[in-house]
Design a protein around this motif. Structure first.
Motif, PDB file in Angstrom:
ATOM      1  N   HIS A   3       0.841  -1.198   0.000  1.00 13.27           N
ATOM      2  CA  HIS A   3       0.000   0.000   0.000  1.00 13.27           C
ATOM      3  C   HIS A   3       0.877   1.249   0.000  1.00 13.27           C
ATOM      4  O   HIS A   3       1.988   1.244   0.514  1.00 13.27           O
ATOM      5  CB  HIS A   3      -0.909   0.007   1.232  1.00 13.27           C
ATOM      6  CG  HIS A   3      -1.963   1.077   1.219  1.00 13.27           C
ATOM      7  ND1 HIS A   3      -2.923   1.172   0.243  1.00 13.27           N
ATOM      8  CD2 HIS A   3      -2.202   2.113   2.069  1.00 13.27           C
ATOM      9  CE1 HIS A   3      -3.722   2.190   0.490  1.00 13.27           C
ATOM     10  NE2 HIS A   3      -3.294   2.794   1.589  1.00 13.27           N
ATOM     11  N   GLN A   4       0.336   2.310  -0.607  1.00 11.10           N
ATOM     12  CA  GLN A   4       0.957   3.623  -0.565  1.00 11.10           C
ATOM     13  C   GLN A   4      -0.075   4.622  -0.071  1.00 11.10           C
ATOM     14  O   GLN A   4      -1.266   4.503  -0.380  1.00 11.10           O
ATOM     15  CB  GLN A   4       1.467   4.039  -1.948  1.00 11.10           C
ATOM     16  CG  GLN A   4       2.589   3.160  -2.490  1.00 11.10           C
ATOM     17  CD  GLN A   4       2.942   3.520  -3.913  1.00 11.10           C
ATOM     18  OE1 GLN A   4       2.096   3.461  -4.805  1.00 11.10           O
ATOM     19  NE2 GLN A   4       4.204   3.888  -4.129  1.00 11.10           N
ATOM     20  N   ARG A   5       0.354   5.599   0.698  1.00 14.92           N
ATOM     21  CA  ARG A   5      -0.575   6.603   1.182  1.00 14.92           C
ATOM     22  C   ARG A   5       0.184   7.894   1.488  1.00 14.92           C
ATOM     23  O   ARG A   5       1.422   7.907   1.564  1.00 14.92           O
ATOM     24  CB  ARG A   5      -1.338   6.141   2.412  1.00 14.92           C
ATOM     25  CG  ARG A   5      -0.513   5.892   3.640  1.00 14.92           C
ATOM     26  CD  ARG A   5      -1.386   5.610   4.863  1.00 14.92           C
ATOM     27  NE  ARG A   5      -2.011   6.828   5.347  1.00 14.92           N
ATOM     28  CZ  ARG A   5      -3.318   6.985   5.566  1.00 14.92           C
ATOM     29  NH1 ARG A   5      -4.145   5.997   5.355  1.00 14.92           N
ATOM     30  NH2 ARG A   5      -3.806   8.127   6.004  1.00 14.92           N
ATOM     31  N   ALA A   7       4.717  11.149   1.846  1.00 14.63           N
ATOM     32  CA  ALA A   7       4.329   9.964   1.075  1.00 14.63           C
ATOM     33  C   ALA A   7       5.039   8.751   1.673  1.00 14.63           C
ATOM     34  O   ALA A   7       6.267   8.756   1.819  1.00 14.63           O
ATOM     35  CB  ALA A   7       4.701  10.136  -0.385  1.00 14.63           C
ATOM     36  N   GLN A  64      -2.237  12.283   6.394  1.00 14.68           N
ATOM     37  CA  GLN A  64      -3.275  13.306   6.419  1.00 14.68           C
ATOM     38  C   GLN A  64      -3.324  14.016   7.772  1.00 14.68           C
ATOM     39  O   GLN A  64      -2.768  13.536   8.770  1.00 14.68           O
ATOM     40  CB  GLN A  64      -4.629  12.660   6.117  1.00 14.68           C
ATOM     41  CG  GLN A  64      -4.703  11.955   4.783  1.00 14.68           C
ATOM     42  CD  GLN A  64      -4.496  12.904   3.609  1.00 14.68           C
ATOM     43  OE1 GLN A  64      -5.097  13.976   3.554  1.00 14.68           O
ATOM     44  NE2 GLN A  64      -3.640  12.505   2.682  1.00 14.68           N
ATOM     45  N   ASP A 104      -4.237  12.072  10.810  1.00 13.92           N
ATOM     46  CA  ASP A 104      -3.244  11.135  11.341  1.00 13.92           C
ATOM     47  C   ASP A 104      -2.362  11.773  12.420  1.00 13.92           C
ATOM     48  O   ASP A 104      -1.662  11.059  13.138  1.00 13.92           O
ATOM     49  CB  ASP A 104      -2.323  10.642  10.216  1.00 13.92           C
ATOM     50  CG  ASP A 104      -3.074   9.875   9.142  1.00 13.92           C
ATOM     51  OD1 ASP A 104      -3.972   9.084   9.503  1.00 13.92           O
ATOM     52  OD2 ASP A 104      -2.758  10.059   7.954  1.00 13.92           O
ATOM     53  N   TRP A 124      -2.490   1.642   9.957  1.00 16.88           N
ATOM     54  CA  TRP A 124      -2.194   1.546   8.528  1.00 16.88           C
ATOM     55  C   TRP A 124      -1.796   0.127   8.140  1.00 16.88           C
ATOM     56  O   TRP A 124      -2.229  -0.388   7.103  1.00 16.88           O
ATOM     57  CB  TRP A 124      -1.066   2.511   8.151  1.00 16.88           C
ATOM     58  CG  TRP A 124      -1.355   3.957   8.376  1.00 16.88           C
ATOM     59  CD1 TRP A 124      -2.588   4.562   8.379  1.00 16.88           C
ATOM     60  CD2 TRP A 124      -0.402   4.992   8.649  1.00 16.88           C
ATOM     61  NE1 TRP A 124      -2.450   5.905   8.637  1.00 16.88           N
ATOM     62  CE2 TRP A 124      -1.132   6.199   8.797  1.00 16.88           C
ATOM     63  CE3 TRP A 124       0.988   5.020   8.783  1.00 16.88           C
ATOM     64  CZ2 TRP A 124      -0.489   7.419   9.067  1.00 16.88           C
ATOM     65  CZ3 TRP A 124       1.621   6.223   9.042  1.00 16.88           C
ATOM     66  CH2 TRP A 124       0.882   7.415   9.179  1.00 16.88           C
ATOM     67  N   GLU A 149       5.247   4.252   2.100  1.00 18.01           N
ATOM     68  CA  GLU A 149       4.976   2.946   1.506  1.00 18.01           C
ATOM     69  C   GLU A 149       4.904   1.906   2.608  1.00 18.01           C
ATOM     70  O   GLU A 149       5.751   1.884   3.506  1.00 18.01           O
ATOM     71  CB  GLU A 149       6.063   2.567   0.507  1.00 18.01           C
ATOM     72  CG  GLU A 149       6.161   3.505  -0.693  1.00 18.01           C
ATOM     73  CD  GLU A 149       7.257   3.103  -1.652  1.00 18.01           C
ATOM     74  OE1 GLU A 149       8.174   2.338  -1.229  1.00 18.01           O
ATOM     75  OE2 GLU A 149       7.226   3.537  -2.820  1.00 18.01           O
ATOM     76  N   ASP A 200      -4.767  -2.413   8.442  1.00 14.55           N
ATOM     77  CA  ASP A 200      -5.734  -2.245   7.365  1.00 14.55           C
ATOM     78  C   ASP A 200      -5.313  -2.975   6.094  1.00 14.55           C
ATOM     79  O   ASP A 200      -6.128  -3.161   5.181  1.00 14.55           O
ATOM     80  CB  ASP A 200      -5.934  -0.760   7.054  1.00 14.55           C
ATOM     81  CG  ASP A 200      -6.885  -0.075   8.022  1.00 14.55           C
ATOM     82  OD1 ASP A 200      -7.595  -0.784   8.771  1.00 14.55           O
ATOM     83  OD2 ASP A 200      -6.922   1.168   8.038  1.00 14.55           O
ATOM     84  N   CYS A 201      -4.057  -3.397   6.037  1.00 19.44           N
ATOM     85  CA  CYS A 201      -3.555  -4.159   4.886  1.00 19.44           C
ATOM     86  C   CYS A 201      -3.605  -5.667   5.125  1.00 19.44           C
ATOM     87  O   CYS A 201      -3.142  -6.440   4.278  1.00 19.44           O
ATOM     88  CB  CYS A 201      -2.122  -3.737   4.567  1.00 19.44           C
ATOM     89  SG  CYS A 201      -1.935  -2.014   4.064  1.00 19.44           S
TER      90      CYS A 201
END
Length: 241
Positions: free
Chosen positions: A161-163, A215, A166, A169, A184, A217, A187-188
């Protein structure tokens, strides 16, 4: 603020589990378990005069470096739980805090946390500027069966996942709150791994902070997760089922 009249070196605090804190199966989320520990530790720091507000006079804050949680069973919706906490060690810029969660007289979760004093201006560790001698330390009283370990991240992991970090957070220290890293990663995961309550323990190493609009990973190899920013590992999580 001054040391509270009701200050004690070992604090117990009761919490009632509400539905917002639970998975669809009615049991407490692992992230909310960590939130309860974080809030109880913050309460103890506040009544003991070493809270975020007290430390901000010196541009300091506590930041989490390591955390290990061992779970015998999870509480569920409407349970009243008791969290017990004490300081195992506190020297210069480092402190180990122990926490236990009970239902009645039964201990169902043990946790140890390793904290660093962090200058919120320089973003570097430094010695605690506040007095703490009134906190009795309990070096022989531990809350977990296995000690902290350095998670081995020198292995091949797959990007899952990448995010972008925000505003939601962030916490009062102006970086992603420690529980968000766990959220995070979880959730994966396959939901059933969490819903069947087979998770026995998890350990987290916090290596670098992440901030608003960074950003990141998320990578995984079986029960190991890492969070990477600009090629550098910021966080590692290891799960035991």
């Amino acid at each position: 603020m001054p040391i509270a009249p009701n200050f004690t070196s070992i604090l117990t605090r009761d919490w009632e589990i509400n539905f917002l804190q639970c998975y669809p199966n009615g049991y407490l989320k692992y992230t909310e378990l960590c939130n309860l520990f974080q809030l109880t530790a913050a309460t103890h720091s506040e009544i003991g005069g070493i809270s975020f507000s007290d430390m901000q006079e010196y541009n300091q804050a506590w930041v989490l470096s390591k955390m290990r949680v061992e779970i015998h069973r999870l509480p569920k919706w409407k349970d009243t739980v008791t969290v017990k906490t004490w300081i195992n060690s506190l020297e210069n810029s480092r402190s180990t805090r122990c926490l236990e969660l009970y239902i009645g007289d039964e201990k169902i979760v043990g946790c140890e946390t390793f904290w660093a004093v962090f200058n919120t201006t320089t973003r570097r560790p430094e010695a605690l500027a506040l007095p703490h001698e009134h906190f009795e330390k309990y070096p022989n009283q531990i809350a977990i069966e296995k000690p902290f370990s350095k998670i081995n991240i020198a292995q091949e992991l797959d990007l899952v996942h990448q995010r972008v970090v925000q505003l939601s957070d962030l916490d009062i220290v102006n970086h992603a709150n420690s529980v968000k890293y766990l959220e995070w990663c979880m959730d994966c995961m396959e939901p059933q791994l969490l819903l069947n309550r087979s998770l026995k323990s998890f350990e987290m190493n916090y290596l670098k902070e992440v901030s608003h609009l960074d950003a990141i990973e998320i990578a995984r190899n079986s029960n190991l997760f890492t969070i990477v920013k600009e090629g550098k590992t910021c966080f590692a999580l290891e799960l035991e089922f």
